[in-house]
Scaffold this motif. Sequence first.
Motif, mmCIF file in Angstrom:
data_model
loop_
_atom_site.group_PDB
_atom_site.id
_atom_site.type_symbol
_atom_site.label_atom_id
_atom_site.label_comp_id
_atom_site.label_asym_id
_atom_site.label_seq_id
_atom_site.Cartn_x
_atom_site.Cartn_y
_atom_site.Cartn_z
ATOM 1 N N PRO A 14 0.859 -1.207 0.013
ATOM 2 C CA PRO A 14 -0.110 -0.021 -0.076
ATOM 3 C C PRO A 14 0.939 1.340 -0.134
ATOM 4 O O PRO A 14 1.933 1.406 0.558
ATOM 5 N N THR A 15 0.358 2.333 -0.697
ATOM 6 C CA THR A 15 1.061 3.614 -0.854
ATOM 7 C C THR A 15 0.135 4.763 0.099
ATOM 8 O O THR A 15 -0.924 4.626 0.286
ATOM 9 N N LEU A 16 0.854 5.921 0.021
ATOM 10 C CA LEU A 16 0.053 6.977 0.294
ATOM 11 C C LEU A 16 -0.955 7.220 -0.392
ATOM 12 O O LEU A 16 -1.988 7.677 0.121
ATOM 13 N N ALA A 17 -0.861 7.160 -1.583
ATOM 14 C CA ALA A 17 -1.999 7.268 -2.581
ATOM 15 C C ALA A 17 -3.295 6.362 -2.273
ATOM 16 O O ALA A 17 -4.414 6.784 -2.249
ATOM 17 N N ASP A 18 -3.064 5.133 -1.850
ATOM 18 C CA ASP A 18 -3.947 4.176 -1.556
ATOM 19 C C ASP A 18 -4.741 4.441 -0.170
ATOM 20 O O ASP A 18 -5.780 4.572 -0.037
ATOM 21 N N VAL A 19 -3.834 5.004 0.866
ATOM 22 C CA VAL A 19 -4.420 5.399 2.141
ATOM 23 C C VAL A 19 -5.286 6.597 1.706
ATOM 24 O O VAL A 19 -6.502 6.857 2.256
ATOM 25 N N ALA A 20 -4.955 7.668 0.875
ATOM 26 C CA ALA A 20 -5.771 8.864 0.515
ATOM 27 C C ALA A 20 -6.907 8.642 -0.028
ATOM 28 O O ALA A 20 -8.086 9.280 0.373
ATOM 29 N N ARG A 22 -8.643 5.564 0.256
ATOM 30 C CA ARG A 22 -9.447 5.068 1.088
ATOM 31 C C ARG A 22 -10.224 5.882 2.251
ATOM 32 O O ARG A 22 -11.232 5.906 2.755
ATOM 33 N N ALA A 23 -9.323 7.249 2.817
ATOM 34 C CA ALA A 23 -9.842 7.984 3.655
ATOM 35 C C ALA A 23 -10.560 9.277 3.104
ATOM 36 O O ALA A 23 -11.070 9.805 3.689
ATOM 37 N N GLY A 24 -10.320 9.424 1.798
ATOM 38 C CA GLY A 24 -11.019 10.244 0.864
ATOM 39 C C GLY A 24 -10.544 11.789 1.185
ATOM 40 O O GLY A 24 -11.191 12.798 1.186
ATOM 41 N N VAL A 25 -8.992 11.748 1.257
ATOM 42 C CA VAL A 25 -8.551 13.168 1.428
ATOM 43 C C VAL A 25 -7.474 13.110 0.357
ATOM 44 O O VAL A 25 -7.017 12.197 -0.514
ATOM 45 N N SER A 26 -6.488 14.137 0.401
ATOM 46 C CA SER A 26 -5.424 14.314 -0.471
ATOM 47 C C SER A 26 -4.084 13.246 0.087
ATOM 48 O O SER A 26 -4.011 13.146 1.161
ATOM 49 N N THR A 27 -3.282 13.096 -1.001
ATOM 50 C CA THR A 27 -2.085 12.541 -0.824
ATOM 51 C C THR A 27 -1.271 13.346 0.357
ATOM 52 O O THR A 27 -0.563 12.809 1.219
ATOM 53 N N ALA A 28 -1.384 14.689 -0.151
ATOM 54 C CA ALA A 28 -0.266 15.527 0.797
ATOM 55 C C ALA A 28 -0.938 15.546 2.133
ATOM 56 O O ALA A 28 -0.149 15.663 3.116
ATOM 57 N N LEU A 29 -2.175 15.540 2.363
ATOM 58 C CA LEU A 29 -2.613 15.541 3.853
ATOM 59 C C LEU A 29 -2.194 14.206 4.381
ATOM 60 O O LEU A 29 -1.998 14.129 5.781
ATOM 61 N N SER A 31 0.540 12.656 3.942
ATOM 62 C CA SER A 31 1.947 12.619 4.115
ATOM 63 C C SER A 31 2.033 13.498 5.487
ATOM 64 O O SER A 31 2.879 13.260 6.340
ATOM 65 N N ILE A 32 1.132 14.695 5.699
ATOM 66 C CA ILE A 32 1.181 15.575 6.946
ATOM 67 C C ILE A 32 0.842 14.499 8.070
ATOM 68 O O ILE A 32 1.643 14.612 9.012
ATOM 69 N N VAL A 33 -0.150 13.847 7.840
ATOM 70 C CA VAL A 33 -0.379 12.779 9.355
ATOM 71 C C VAL A 33 0.719 11.881 9.454
ATOM 72 O O VAL A 33 1.005 11.503 10.600
ATOM 73 N N MET A 34 1.213 11.145 8.540
ATOM 74 C CA MET A 34 2.157 10.194 8.652
ATOM 75 C C MET A 34 3.414 10.786 8.957
ATOM 76 O O MET A 34 4.191 10.034 9.946
ATOM 77 N N ARG A 35 3.849 12.029 8.884
ATOM 78 C CA ARG A 35 5.038 12.626 9.471
ATOM 79 C C ARG A 35 4.802 13.256 10.535
ATOM 80 O O ARG A 35 5.672 13.868 11.524
ATOM 81 N N ASP A 36 3.553 13.342 11.385
ATOM 82 C CA ASP A 36 3.036 13.954 12.379
ATOM 83 C C ASP A 36 3.211 15.465 12.551
ATOM 84 O O ASP A 36 3.734 15.807 13.601
ATOM 85 N N ALA A 37 2.887 15.836 11.265
ATOM 86 C CA ALA A 37 3.309 17.262 11.189
ATOM 87 C C ALA A 37 2.146 18.279 11.419
ATOM 88 O O ALA A 37 0.958 17.562 11.695
ATOM 89 N N LYS A 38 2.004 19.619 11.590
ATOM 90 C CA LYS A 38 0.998 20.149 11.757
ATOM 91 C C LYS A 38 0.084 20.346 10.483
ATOM 92 O O LYS A 38 0.860 20.425 9.475
ATOM 93 N N GLY A 39 -1.241 20.830 10.606
ATOM 94 C CA GLY A 39 -1.925 20.955 9.357
ATOM 95 C C GLY A 39 -3.060 20.063 9.062
ATOM 96 O O GLY A 39 -3.752 20.204 8.201
ATOM 97 N N ALA A 40 -3.233 19.063 10.111
ATOM 98 C CA ALA A 40 -4.501 18.144 9.948
ATOM 99 C C ALA A 40 -5.254 18.245 11.145
ATOM 100 O O ALA A 40 -4.457 18.048 12.337
ATOM 101 N N GLY A 41 -6.345 18.348 11.052
ATOM 102 C CA GLY A 41 -7.270 18.174 12.401
ATOM 103 C C GLY A 41 -7.426 16.916 13.007
ATOM 104 O O GLY A 41 -6.969 15.914 12.410
ATOM 105 N N ALA A 42 -7.750 16.786 14.229
ATOM 106 C CA ALA A 42 -7.944 15.645 14.903
ATOM 107 C C ALA A 42 -8.790 14.650 14.388
ATOM 108 O O ALA A 42 -8.395 13.340 14.271
#
Length: 342
Positions: A14-20, A22-29, A31-42
């Motif tokens: 599975p890739t980031l695109a597959d996760v995106a 599945r979750a109905g969000v962008s690949t960039a978002l 990536s933000i979550v997986m890097r535990d960076a700021k920019g994504a709501g709870a």
Amino acid sequence: MVPPTPAVPHGKRPTLADVAARAGVSTALVSIVMRDAKGAGAATRERVLEAAQEIGYRPDARARLLRSHRSHLLGVQFGLQHPFHSDLLEGIYAVAEPAGYQIALSAVAAGRGEQRATDTLLADRCEALILLGPQAPAARLAELAGQLPVVSVARRLRGTAPGVEVVRTADDEGARQAVDHLVALGHHDIAHIDGGRAPGAADRRRGYRTAMNRHGLADHIRVLPGGLTEEDGATGAHALLDATPLPTAVLAFNDRSATGVLDTFLRARISVPGEVSVIGFDDSHLARLAHINLTTVGQDIPRLAELAVGRAIARLEGERTPTGEAVVAPHLVIRGTTAGPV
């Protein structure tokens, strides 16, 4: 609970695109979550992590490190058939991973020499090398140390490989402890099956001779050619059986060699320790097996691993380290293969 069906074709990672997707969000978002960076709501973060779990996505830590221009990889060269090396690897993992470093392994085997083992680690972009019992010429080790930090474990180099860190056991002291133990039991005729050109063999041979001389047993010194393996120990044991008289005790180069001695004596119906006492060296997991129960000279594996990894990381992080060899004291482990002579 039956796990959800993966949302990617069977066998495909599975890739980031597959996760995106599945979750109905962008690949960039994602990536933000997986890097535990700021920019994504709870709520979004929770949805992305849940989607990743459902399809079996795991972040590629190696790729992330490479993008940062650091691999954080410590390459470890080890002998495939050496129980002591297996024990050391456990200790190395235990020290390296909490420090934020991963381990890449490359084995030395009958058809795979040290040159290929180290070249593989270099190709994997390892930042430092930890070499367990290397037998390569000192010039080769010095050449490697000119490219990256190198730590040699369980081999004395006597300053012949500039730049190489050395972590080893006081092998000569271990052999002296073994002889002292046997003499205290009442043995005088003590033979040594040595390790040939293996790392540590010269020191153990010297320690045996020194201890025998100190106890006034110079006339009983017997050194038989040996090596690292069970076959080497068996060859030495056969030579002892052919000689007269049979010694009352045998110090083998390592636990594998001692196991070959035990096997040969068992087949020849020589009682151990009734007729001959046997001591190994290393205190590998082989020595602790109930049916072997070998008296042996133990090497402090946790301390050796701590020093080896610590020196490698210190060099990488630009920290000051003590100069010279790091020499660790051995300790005798008494089990069931030694007793007083009959």
